[in-house]
Write a protein that holds these residues in place. Structure first.
Motif, mmCIF file in Angstrom:
data_model
loop_
_atom_site.group_PDB
_atom_site.id
_atom_site.type_symbol
_atom_site.label_atom_id
_atom_site.label_comp_id
_atom_site.label_asym_id
_atom_site.label_seq_id
_atom_site.Cartn_x
_atom_site.Cartn_y
_atom_site.Cartn_z
ATOM 1 N N UNK A 1 57.621 73.399 62.172
ATOM 2 C CA UNK A 1 57.848 71.959 62.042
ATOM 3 C C UNK A 1 58.586 71.409 63.260
ATOM 4 N N UNK A 2 59.515 72.174 63.785
ATOM 5 C CA UNK A 2 60.302 71.709 64.941
ATOM 6 C C UNK A 2 59.424 71.497 66.171
ATOM 7 N N UNK A 3 58.508 72.427 66.421
ATOM 8 C CA UNK A 3 57.692 72.332 67.633
ATOM 9 C C UNK A 3 56.453 71.455 67.446
ATOM 10 N N UNK A 4 56.199 71.030 66.216
ATOM 11 C CA UNK A 4 55.058 70.160 65.931
ATOM 12 C C UNK A 4 55.466 68.700 66.119
ATOM 13 N N UNK A 5 54.584 67.920 66.714
ATOM 14 C CA UNK A 5 54.869 66.504 66.903
ATOM 15 C C UNK A 5 54.986 65.802 65.550
ATOM 16 N N UNK A 6 55.807 64.752 65.463
ATOM 17 C CA UNK A 6 56.016 64.072 64.176
ATOM 18 C C UNK A 6 54.728 63.617 63.502
ATOM 19 N N UNK B 1 55.430 67.699 59.317
ATOM 20 C CA UNK B 1 56.894 67.656 59.349
ATOM 21 C C UNK B 1 57.402 66.421 58.620
ATOM 22 N N UNK B 2 58.540 66.542 57.982
ATOM 23 C CA UNK B 2 59.141 65.418 57.266
ATOM 24 C C UNK B 2 60.259 64.822 58.098
ATOM 25 N N UNK B 3 60.753 63.680 57.659
ATOM 26 C CA UNK B 3 61.868 63.052 58.362
ATOM 27 C C UNK B 3 63.113 63.926 58.304
ATOM 28 N N UNK B 4 63.257 64.714 57.218
ATOM 29 C CA UNK B 4 64.408 65.618 57.117
ATOM 30 C C UNK B 4 64.340 66.657 58.218
ATOM 31 N N UNK B 5 63.177 67.242 58.395
ATOM 32 C CA UNK B 5 62.993 68.228 59.452
ATOM 33 C C UNK B 5 63.217 67.585 60.813
ATOM 34 N N UNK B 6 62.671 66.376 60.987
ATOM 35 C CA UNK B 6 62.830 65.690 62.268
ATOM 36 C C UNK B 6 64.302 65.479 62.592
ATOM 37 N N UNK B 7 65.042 65.025 61.605
ATOM 38 C CA UNK B 7 66.440 64.693 61.829
ATOM 39 C C UNK B 7 67.296 65.918 62.108
ATOM 40 N N UNK B 8 67.106 66.984 61.311
ATOM 41 C CA UNK B 8 67.989 68.141 61.409
ATOM 42 C C UNK B 8 67.554 69.106 62.503
ATOM 43 N N UNK C 1 56.146 68.289 54.233
ATOM 44 C CA UNK C 1 55.434 67.309 53.412
ATOM 45 C C UNK C 1 54.009 67.782 53.158
ATOM 46 N N UNK C 2 53.677 67.996 51.906
ATOM 47 C CA UNK C 2 52.356 68.488 51.537
ATOM 48 C C UNK C 2 51.303 67.389 51.699
ATOM 49 N N UNK C 3 50.258 67.697 52.446
ATOM 50 C CA UNK C 3 49.122 66.800 52.586
ATOM 51 C C UNK C 3 48.012 67.247 51.643
ATOM 52 N N UNK C 4 47.706 68.545 51.658
ATOM 53 C CA UNK C 4 46.679 69.079 50.758
ATOM 54 C C UNK C 4 46.926 70.563 50.550
ATOM 55 N N UNK C 5 46.494 71.061 49.405
ATOM 56 C CA UNK C 5 46.617 72.481 49.086
ATOM 57 C C UNK C 5 45.478 72.854 48.153
ATOM 58 N N UNK C 6 44.749 73.906 48.518
ATOM 59 C CA UNK C 6 43.635 74.344 47.688
ATOM 60 C C UNK C 6 43.685 75.850 47.506
ATOM 61 N N UNK C 7 43.703 76.312 46.236
ATOM 62 C CA UNK C 7 43.748 77.760 45.978
ATOM 63 C C UNK C 7 42.358 78.379 45.976
#
Length: 204
Positions: free
Chosen positions: A116-121, A190-197, A171-177
């Protein structure tokens, strides 16, 4: 296991996971980082205009991945690196990919936070993972054999993948089993929490 890795991965392919790989990883775009890339089995599934970076702890695995990249005439940056401590700046990649490796990592939640850190927002994180089956009978069978399996293959096959993703605050966008809930094709961002911290923490 580098020389035998592709043979070991034949079982998921027999179960139809190759089609899942193709569907999931064709969503990749731009600057793409594949974490714990192993022997490069996903190379053939990426769109041709992606700029690929592969990392793994195993130099032997990466050597095989480099051979595959040359055969496919792909320009790929390949680096030996720990998924739990990525040596990249924040916001470096448009897409981050991880395939069937959360079962092997010592700290899978930390690895996801690094992704998440290295991924763009506005980027995406694509995960193809396996864990404890949603079928309770099969799940209990995995539980009974989990310790022995982990000692032999380094694979903790009864981890709850969705709980790990949730714990990383993605943040979940999609999940398929697939296959009785053993395999999961997941897209998160990435979520805003991840972005901030995390994005404020420099890489050592």
């Amino acid at each position: 296991y580098a020389r035998w890795y592709d043979i070991l991965e034949k079982l998921p392919e027999i179960l139809g996971i190759s089609r899942v790989r193709k569907t999931l990883f064709r969503k990749a775009s731009g600057e793409v980082l594949e974490v714990a890339a192993g022997t490069g089995n996903n190379l053939r599934h990426y769109p041709k205009d992606c700029k690929l970076t592969l990392i793994d702890l195993s130099r032997e695995m990466l050597n095989i991945a480099a051979q595959k990249a040359r055969k496919q005439r792909l320009e790929v940056s390949i680096q030996e690196m720990d998924a739990e401590s990525l040596d990249f700046p924040a916001n470096a990649f448009d897409t981050v990919v991880d395939s069937l490796s959360l079962c092997t990592l010592t700290q899978p939640v930390q690895a996801l936070r690094e992704m998440a850190r290295v991924c763009k927002p506005n980027g995406r994180i694509l995960l193809l993972e396996h864990g404890r089956s949603s079928n309770e009978r099969l799940g209990r069978w995995q539980d009974k054999r989990a310790e022995r399996h982990a000692k032999r293959f380094g694979c903790n096959w009864n981890r709850n993948i969705l709980e790990i993703v949730e714990a990383a605050n993605l943040e979940m966008v999609s999940s398929k089993p697939y296959c009785f809930g053993v395999f999961h094709a997941i897209e998160v961002k990435p979520t805003s929490i991840i972005d901030t911290i995390l994005r404020q923490q420099p890489v050592d």
